[in-house]
Write a protein that holds these residues in place. Structure first.
Motif, PDB file in Angstrom:
ATOM      1  N   LEU A 147      33.214  57.281 -32.851  1.00 31.19           N
ATOM      2  CA  LEU A 147      33.804  58.657 -32.898  1.00 31.19           C
ATOM      3  C   LEU A 147      33.069  59.716 -31.784  1.00 31.19           C
ATOM      4  O   LEU A 147      33.387  60.525 -31.346  1.00 31.19           O
ATOM      5  N   ILE A 148      31.599  59.302 -31.647  1.00 37.39           N
ATOM      6  CA  ILE A 148      30.919  60.131 -30.793  1.00 37.39           C
ATOM      7  C   ILE A 148      31.402  60.001 -29.467  1.00 37.39           C
ATOM      8  O   ILE A 148      31.748  60.885 -28.553  1.00 37.39           O
ATOM      9  N   ASN A 149      31.722  58.691 -28.984  1.00 38.24           N
ATOM     10  CA  ASN A 149      32.283  58.394 -27.856  1.00 38.24           C
ATOM     11  C   ASN A 149      33.572  59.040 -27.644  1.00 38.24           C
ATOM     12  O   ASN A 149      33.899  59.424 -26.375  1.00 38.24           O
ATOM     13  N   GLU A 150      34.346  59.073 -28.524  1.00 40.60           N
ATOM     14  CA  GLU A 150      35.820  59.713 -28.467  1.00 40.60           C
ATOM     15  C   GLU A 150      35.641  61.294 -28.282  1.00 40.60           C
ATOM     16  O   GLU A 150      36.426  61.870 -27.442  1.00 40.60           O
ATOM     17  N   ILE A 151      34.776  61.769 -29.015  1.00 44.76           N
ATOM     18  CA  ILE A 151      34.422  63.286 -28.773  1.00 44.76           C
ATOM     19  C   ILE A 151      33.979  63.370 -27.179  1.00 44.76           C
ATOM     20  O   ILE A 151      34.551  64.432 -26.629  1.00 44.76           O
ATOM     21  N   GLN A 152      33.254  62.560 -26.783  1.00 46.00           N
ATOM     22  CA  GLN A 152      32.654  62.696 -25.592  1.00 46.00           C
ATOM     23  C   GLN A 152      33.960  62.742 -24.598  1.00 46.00           C
ATOM     24  O   GLN A 152      34.018  63.284 -23.641  1.00 46.00           O
ATOM     25  N   GLY A 153      34.785  61.375 -24.855  1.00 39.85           N
ATOM     26  CA  GLY A 153      35.960  61.533 -23.892  1.00 39.85           C
ATOM     27  C   GLY A 153      36.633  62.727 -23.858  1.00 39.85           C
ATOM     28  O   GLY A 153      37.258  63.129 -22.815  1.00 39.85           O
ATOM     29  N   PHE A 154      36.998  63.192 -25.190  1.00 38.52           N
ATOM     30  CA  PHE A 154      37.776  64.366 -25.370  1.00 38.52           C
ATOM     31  C   PHE A 154      37.288  65.576 -24.251  1.00 38.52           C
ATOM     32  O   PHE A 154      38.070  66.242 -23.760  1.00 38.52           O
ATOM     33  N   PHE A 155      36.089  65.807 -24.553  1.00 41.28           N
ATOM     34  CA  PHE A 155      35.449  66.878 -23.847  1.00 41.28           C
ATOM     35  C   PHE A 155      35.646  66.675 -22.361  1.00 41.28           C
ATOM     36  O   PHE A 155      36.137  67.663 -21.666  1.00 41.28           O
ATOM     37  N   TYR A 156      35.242  65.463 -22.050  1.00 35.44           N
ATOM     38  CA  TYR A 156      35.704  65.480 -20.360  1.00 35.44           C
ATOM     39  C   TYR A 156      37.070  65.278 -19.878  1.00 35.44           C
ATOM     40  O   TYR A 156      37.340  66.070 -18.981  1.00 35.44           O
TER      41      TYR A 156
ATOM     42  N   GLU B 113      34.278  68.613 -19.242  1.00 37.35           N
ATOM     43  CA  GLU B 113      32.763  68.888 -19.549  1.00 37.35           C
ATOM     44  C   GLU B 113      32.142  67.361 -20.032  1.00 37.35           C
ATOM     45  O   GLU B 113      32.900  66.844 -20.642  1.00 37.35           O
ATOM     46  N   GLU B 114      31.085  67.145 -19.427  1.00 39.45           N
ATOM     47  CA  GLU B 114      30.428  65.951 -20.032  1.00 39.45           C
ATOM     48  C   GLU B 114      29.315  66.578 -21.110  1.00 39.45           C
ATOM     49  O   GLU B 114      28.430  67.297 -20.848  1.00 39.45           O
ATOM     50  N   ILE B 115      29.375  65.847 -22.158  1.00 46.61           N
ATOM     51  CA  ILE B 115      28.524  66.341 -23.197  1.00 46.61           C
ATOM     52  C   ILE B 115      27.597  64.930 -23.653  1.00 46.61           C
ATOM     53  O   ILE B 115      28.167  63.826 -23.484  1.00 46.61           O
ATOM     54  N   GLY B 116      26.629  65.214 -24.030  1.00 49.80           N
ATOM     55  CA  GLY B 116      25.754  63.994 -24.481  1.00 49.80           C
ATOM     56  C   GLY B 116      25.871  63.514 -25.919  1.00 49.80           C
ATOM     57  O   GLY B 116      26.524  64.188 -26.714  1.00 49.80           O
TER      58      GLY B 116
END
Length: 82
Positions: free
Chosen positions: A12-21, A26-29
């Motif tokens: 899910l964190i990977n999905e969130i990072q992909g969504f933001f990008y 935006e790239e988020i950590g």
């Protein structure tokens, strides 16, 4: 709060990072992604859980109604003349 396995949380964190990008450029950590996930789990987890319970209650209620109809159809008419 809803508990997730480490694998589920990482996915899910990977999905969130992909969504933001993809959506915001935006790239988020990992820490920011985890914060977003925790926020939504905390704010929406119970609401979604309760909605799922309501939906399953309705589904079971409909199934029980069908079973009751099927059961009633098994009765034989004892007042009919042969």
């Amino acid at each position: 709060m809803l508990e997730l396995s480490r694998e589920e949380k990482n996915r899910l964190i990977n999905e969130i990072q992909g969504f933001f990008y993809d959506e915001r450029g935006e790239e988020i950590g990992i820490i920011a992604g985890e914060s977003v996930l925790d926020f939504f789990l905390e704010e929406l987890g119970s609401l979604i859980y309760n909605k799922a319970l309501d939906d399953s209650k309705l589904w079971f209620s409909n199934k029980l109604e069908n079973i009751e109809i099927d059961y009633d159809l098994l009765y034989q008419n004892i007042n009919s003349k042969r």
